[in-house]
Design an enzyme around this catalytic site. Structure first.
Site, PDB file in Angstrom:
ATOM      1  N   GLY A  57     -48.580 -45.872  17.545  1.00  0.00           N
ATOM      2  CA  GLY A  57     -48.316 -46.506  18.840  1.00  0.00           C
ATOM      3  C   GLY A  57     -47.146 -47.467  18.753  1.00  0.00           C
ATOM      4  N   ASP A 109     -54.224 -42.015  13.753  1.00  0.00           N
ATOM      5  CA  ASP A 109     -53.974 -42.060  15.196  1.00  0.00           C
ATOM      6  C   ASP A 109     -54.456 -40.747  15.822  1.00  0.00           C
ATOM      7  OD1 ASP A 109     -51.610 -44.015  16.760  1.00  0.00           O
ATOM      8  OD2 ASP A 109     -52.523 -42.352  17.838  1.00  0.00           O
ATOM      9  N   THR A 143     -51.951 -42.307  23.158  1.00  0.00           N
ATOM     10  CA  THR A 143     -50.753 -42.896  23.778  1.00  0.00           C
ATOM     11  C   THR A 143     -49.593 -42.973  22.793  1.00  0.00           C
ATOM     12  OG1 THR A 143     -51.655 -45.076  23.254  1.00  0.00           O
ATOM     13  CG2 THR A 143     -51.928 -44.284  25.516  1.00  0.00           C
ATOM     14  N   TYR A 148     -63.958 -42.016   6.270  1.00  0.00           N
ATOM     15  CA  TYR A 148     -64.188 -42.373   4.866  1.00  0.00           C
ATOM     16  C   TYR A 148     -62.889 -42.197   4.097  1.00  0.00           C
ATOM     17  CZ  TYR A 148     -69.087 -42.881   5.843  1.00  0.00           C
ATOM     18  OH  TYR A 148     -70.271 -43.341   6.360  1.00  0.00           O
ATOM     19  N   LYS A 176     -65.359 -46.801  24.255  1.00  0.00           N
ATOM     20  CA  LYS A 176     -65.807 -46.187  22.990  1.00  0.00           C
ATOM     21  C   LYS A 176     -64.829 -46.505  21.868  1.00  0.00           C
ATOM     22  CE  LYS A 176     -68.170 -42.000  24.571  1.00  0.00           C
ATOM     23  NZ  LYS A 176     -67.993 -40.545  24.694  1.00  0.00           N
ATOM     24  N   GLY A 196     -67.577 -51.001   9.253  1.00  0.00           N
ATOM     25  CA  GLY A 196     -68.411 -50.315   8.260  1.00  0.00           C
ATOM     26  C   GLY A 196     -67.586 -49.906   7.047  1.00  0.00           C
ATOM     27  N   TYR A 239     -61.469 -52.256  29.182  1.00  0.00           N
ATOM     28  CA  TYR A 239     -60.603 -52.789  28.126  1.00  0.00           C
ATOM     29  C   TYR A 239     -61.044 -54.210  27.743  1.00  0.00           C
ATOM     30  CZ  TYR A 239     -56.095 -54.089  25.916  1.00  0.00           C
ATOM     31  OH  TYR A 239     -55.102 -54.510  25.050  1.00  0.00           O
ATOM     32  N   HIS A 284     -44.136 -46.919  25.220  1.00  0.00           N
ATOM     33  CA  HIS A 284     -44.197 -45.600  25.835  1.00  0.00           C
ATOM     34  C   HIS A 284     -43.457 -45.650  27.176  1.00  0.00           C
ATOM     35  CE1 HIS A 284     -45.666 -41.967  27.628  1.00  0.00           C
ATOM     36  NE2 HIS A 284     -46.360 -41.657  26.558  1.00  0.00           N
TER      37      HIS A 284
HETATM   38  P1  NAD Z   1     -50.156 -48.260  22.216  1.00  0.00           P
HETATM   39  O1  NAD Z   1     -50.909 -47.584  23.302  1.00  0.00           O
HETATM   40  O2  NAD Z   1     -48.703 -47.995  22.090  1.00  0.00           O
HETATM   41  O3  NAD Z   1     -50.816 -47.948  20.804  1.00  0.00           O
HETATM   42  C1  NAD Z   1     -52.173 -47.698  20.618  1.00  0.00           C
HETATM   43  C2  NAD Z   1     -52.300 -46.566  19.610  1.00  0.00           C
HETATM   44  O4  NAD Z   1     -53.690 -46.289  19.406  1.00  0.00           O
HETATM   45  C3  NAD Z   1     -51.673 -45.258  20.109  1.00  0.00           C
HETATM   46  O5  NAD Z   1     -50.878 -44.701  19.083  1.00  0.00           O
HETATM   47  C4  NAD Z   1     -52.862 -44.381  20.440  1.00  0.00           C
HETATM   48  O6  NAD Z   1     -52.590 -43.004  20.332  1.00  0.00           O
HETATM   49  C5  NAD Z   1     -53.885 -44.878  19.436  1.00  0.00           C
HETATM   50  N1  NAD Z   1     -55.280 -44.625  19.825  1.00  0.00           N
HETATM   51  C6  NAD Z   1     -55.860 -44.846  21.036  1.00  0.00           C
HETATM   52  N2  NAD Z   1     -57.163 -44.502  20.991  1.00  0.00           N
HETATM   53  C7  NAD Z   1     -57.411 -44.067  19.719  1.00  0.00           C
HETATM   54  C8  NAD Z   1     -58.555 -43.578  19.049  1.00  0.00           C
HETATM   55  N3  NAD Z   1     -59.737 -43.466  19.680  1.00  0.00           N
HETATM   56  N4  NAD Z   1     -58.438 -43.210  17.746  1.00  0.00           N
HETATM   57  C9  NAD Z   1     -57.263 -43.302  17.098  1.00  0.00           C
HETATM   58  N5  NAD Z   1     -56.140 -43.770  17.678  1.00  0.00           N
HETATM   59  C10 NAD Z   1     -56.214 -44.148  18.973  1.00  0.00           C
HETATM   60  O7  NAD Z   1     -50.425 -49.817  22.383  1.00  0.00           O
HETATM   61  P2  NAD Z   1     -49.821 -51.066  21.625  1.00  0.00           P
HETATM   62  O8  NAD Z   1     -49.114 -51.882  22.630  1.00  0.00           O
HETATM   63  O9  NAD Z   1     -49.113 -50.666  20.388  1.00  0.00           O
HETATM   64  O10 NAD Z   1     -51.150 -51.847  21.252  1.00  0.00           O
HETATM   65  C11 NAD Z   1     -51.693 -51.833  19.942  1.00  0.00           C
HETATM   66  C12 NAD Z   1     -52.917 -52.733  19.893  1.00  0.00           C
HETATM   67  O11 NAD Z   1     -52.557 -54.061  20.261  1.00  0.00           O
HETATM   68  C13 NAD Z   1     -54.023 -52.300  20.869  1.00  0.00           C
HETATM   69  O12 NAD Z   1     -55.274 -52.468  20.243  1.00  0.00           O
HETATM   70  C14 NAD Z   1     -53.877 -53.259  22.024  1.00  0.00           C
HETATM   71  O13 NAD Z   1     -55.101 -53.469  22.674  1.00  0.00           O
HETATM   72  C15 NAD Z   1     -53.368 -54.512  21.321  1.00  0.00           C
HETATM   73  N6  NAD Z   1     -52.596 -55.357  22.249  1.00  0.00           N
HETATM   74  C16 NAD Z   1     -51.334 -55.003  22.642  1.00  0.00           C
HETATM   75  C17 NAD Z   1     -50.649 -55.808  23.546  1.00  0.00           C
HETATM   76  C18 NAD Z   1     -49.252 -55.480  23.996  1.00  0.00           C
HETATM   77  O14 NAD Z   1     -48.695 -56.229  24.820  1.00  0.00           O
HETATM   78  N7  NAD Z   1     -48.617 -54.441  23.532  1.00  0.00           N
HETATM   79  C19 NAD Z   1     -51.249 -56.972  24.045  1.00  0.00           C
HETATM   80  C20 NAD Z   1     -52.545 -57.265  23.645  1.00  0.00           C
HETATM   81  C21 NAD Z   1     -53.196 -56.472  22.733  1.00  0.00           C
HETATM   82  N1  UDP Z   2     -68.521 -46.091   8.288  1.00  0.00           N
HETATM   83  C1  UDP Z   2     -67.301 -45.464   8.187  1.00  0.00           C
HETATM   84  N2  UDP Z   2     -66.697 -45.431   6.949  1.00  0.00           N
HETATM   85  C2  UDP Z   2     -67.234 -46.000   5.854  1.00  0.00           C
HETATM   86  C3  UDP Z   2     -68.481 -46.655   5.984  1.00  0.00           C
HETATM   87  C4  UDP Z   2     -69.091 -46.692   7.222  1.00  0.00           C
HETATM   88  O1  UDP Z   2     -66.766 -44.929   9.145  1.00  0.00           O
HETATM   89  O2  UDP Z   2     -66.620 -45.947   4.792  1.00  0.00           O
HETATM   90  C5  UDP Z   2     -69.165 -46.133   9.602  1.00  0.00           C
HETATM   91  C6  UDP Z   2     -70.544 -45.555   9.568  1.00  0.00           C
HETATM   92  O3  UDP Z   2     -70.490 -44.276  10.163  1.00  0.00           O
HETATM   93  C7  UDP Z   2     -71.377 -46.498  10.401  1.00  0.00           C
HETATM   94  C8  UDP Z   2     -70.467 -47.667  10.744  1.00  0.00           C
HETATM   95  O4  UDP Z   2     -69.304 -47.503   9.963  1.00  0.00           O
HETATM   96  O5  UDP Z   2     -71.761 -45.899  11.616  1.00  0.00           O
HETATM   97  C9  UDP Z   2     -71.084 -48.992  10.441  1.00  0.00           C
HETATM   98  O6  UDP Z   2     -71.394 -49.049   9.066  1.00  0.00           O
HETATM   99  P1  UDP Z   2     -72.470 -50.068   8.510  1.00  0.00           P
HETATM  100  O7  UDP Z   2     -72.610 -49.823   7.044  1.00  0.00           O
HETATM  101  O8  UDP Z   2     -72.121 -51.440   8.907  1.00  0.00           O
HETATM  102  O9  UDP Z   2     -73.766 -49.728   9.327  1.00  0.00           O
HETATM  103  P2  UDP Z   2     -74.877 -48.603   9.124  1.00  0.00           P
HETATM  104  O10 UDP Z   2     -74.266 -47.453   8.397  1.00  0.00           O
HETATM  105  O11 UDP Z   2     -75.929 -49.292   8.349  1.00  0.00           O
HETATM  106  O12 UDP Z   2     -75.262 -48.291  10.532  1.00  0.00           O
END
Ligand code: NAD
Ligand code: UDP
Ligand code: UDP
Length: 326
Positions: A12, A33, A37, A64, A91, A102, A145, A181
């Site tokens: 990003g 990533d 976005t 992992y 999510k 974790g 958000y 972007h």
């Molecule tokens: P961005 O949208 O350019 O970058 C976010 C990145 O996260 C993207 O590359 C996107 O593809 C990736 N991404 C989104 N959902 C994902 C998922 N579920 N799994 C893996 N990757 C995922 O935004 P940015 O401006 O670079 O922001 C980066 C971070 O900084 C964000 O967490 C944002 O909330 C935080 N932030 C940014 C600003 C700002 O002004 N730019 C301000 C406050 C906080």
């Molecule tokens: N987790 C992960 N990578 C790791 C270890 C944990 O993605 O190397 C994830 C795992 O799937 C879990 C979450 O992190 O759902 C939280 O982990 P934690 O050990 O705190 O909680 P628990 O496994 O006991 O729910």
């Protein structure tokens, strides 16, 4: 000392600059990533380096890997993008935080959360210090958000208390620069593209709302310094530029710097759009000895140069972006 650093959201806007910075300092970087976005082009210049690895993965699922520290930046940041699939936004923030915590807990390593000034909502305390608890709509269009990021902070501090995990939480204020972007609807990229293409500048509301804009290099410096800390981490740290400006004034600045003839058109203010925002950075100044250095005009000039090149397309041909806008 060379480290293996995981950067989620590394393709990003901010993440790509952080990847470049940590590679320059001789670290191994694992960029994770899902390209929601972000894009490969943001990290294309890094791809040839053997110290750089790119993995397509959604952080709302477990991961992992073996690394020495984690920057958790994965999350769409622009209101247009994070509201497009609000359930996925929550999510990503909440499940992504749990998975990265974790992972950090299993490896006993530091993990930094990219939180946001949005945790303060539409603030009635100005400028906003970290102790301010905010005024956030629980059910409005920005809540996916804002509340997702607030819950992520709760999880970070619970892992700190419950599992003695070395966490860091940065509350990032509006940041801008190259690799934003072009279609994410944020104000700096919108205004620059509109000014460069001669399209009308879309000012939402009357333009009297304020923001404070931090250039991305300054922000990345703050993140790296925060990661390096081993004290003062029992509370979040605001990172942003405390120079406040109205959005109307920003429009005029960008028109002037682009030498543009664009007119200004007024559009309705989006629901729950904060009326003012400015960081109190006293804590970052004391703890990290950090203060933003890049003046707004300088940062805007560098960002304008980036979008000019993007609009020109490879070899100076007219890019699809420019064709779409004209
Ligand atoms: P961005 O949208 O350019 O970058 C976010 C990145 O996260 C993207 O590359 C996107 O593809 C990736 N991404 C989104 N959902 C994902 C998922 N579920 N799994 C893996 N990757 C995922 O935004 P940015 O401006 O670079 O922001 C980066 C971070 O900084 C964000 O967490 C944002 O909330 C935080 N932030 C940014 C600003 C700002 O002004 N730019 C301000 C406050 C906080
Ligand atoms: N987790 C992960 N990578 C790791 C270890 C944990 O993605 O190397 C994830 C795992 O799937 C879990 C979450 O992190 O759902 C939280 O982990 P934690 O050990 O705190 O909680 P628990 O496994 O006991 O729910
Ligand atoms: N804004 C605007 N015109 C645009 C895009 C945004 O006037 O084309 C305004 C928006 O209403 C807000 C400010 O600019 O008041 C910053 O918006 P942005 O989406 O960049 O980030 P926010 O700080 O609201 O998360």
């Amino acid at each position: 000392m060379k480290k293996r650093v995981l950067i989620t959201g590394g393709a990003g806007f901010i993440g790509s600059h952080l990847c470049a910075r940590l590679l320059r300092e001789n670290n191994d970087v694992l960029c994770v990533d899902n390209f929601y976005t972000g894009s490969r082009s943001n990290v294309a210049e890094l791809a040839h380096q053997s110290a750089f690895e790119l993995l397509r993965h959604d952080v709302s699922f477990p991961l992992y890997v073996e690394v020495d520290e984690i920057y958790n930046l994965a999350c769409p940041a622009s209101p247009v993008h994070y509201q497009r699939d609000p359930v996925q936004t929550t999510k990503t923030s909440v499940m992504g935080a749990i998975n990265m915590l974790g992972l950090a807990k299993r490896l006993r390593i530091p993990v930094l959360q990219a939180s946001t000034s949005e945790v303060y909502g539409d603030p009635d305390v100005h400028p906003q210090p970290e102790a301010y608890r905010g005024r956030v709509s629980i059910t409005g269009p920005r809540a996916c958000y804002d509340e997702g990021k607030r819950c992520a902070e709760t999880l970070f501090f619970d892992y700190q208390r419950q599992h003695r995990l070395p966490i860091r939480v940065a509350r990032i204020f509006n940041t801008y620069g190259p690799h934003m972007h072009p279609q994410d609807g944020r104000v700096v990229s919108n205004f620059i593209i509109q000014a460069l293409t001669g399209e009308p500048i879309t000012l939402y509301g009357d333009g009297s709302q304020t923001r404070s804009f931090c250039y991305v290099d300054d922000l990345v410096e703050g993140l790296v310094r925060l990661m390096a800390m081993d004290q003062g981490l029992e509370a979040p740290v605001n990172l942003g530029n405390p120079v406040e400006i109205t959005i109307a004034e920003l429009a005029h600045r960008i028109i002037d710097l682009c030498g543009s003839g664009s007119a200004i058109v007024y559009r309705p203010l989006p629901q729950d759009d904060p009326t003012q925002r400015c960081p109190d950075i006293g804590r970052a100044q004391n703890l990290l000895h950090w203060t933003p250095k890049v003046a707004l005009d300088d940062g805007l000039k560098r960002t304008i140069a980036y979008f000019e090149a993007l609009l020109a397309g490879p070899g100076g041909t007219v890019s699809p972006l420019l064709r779409a806008a004209s």
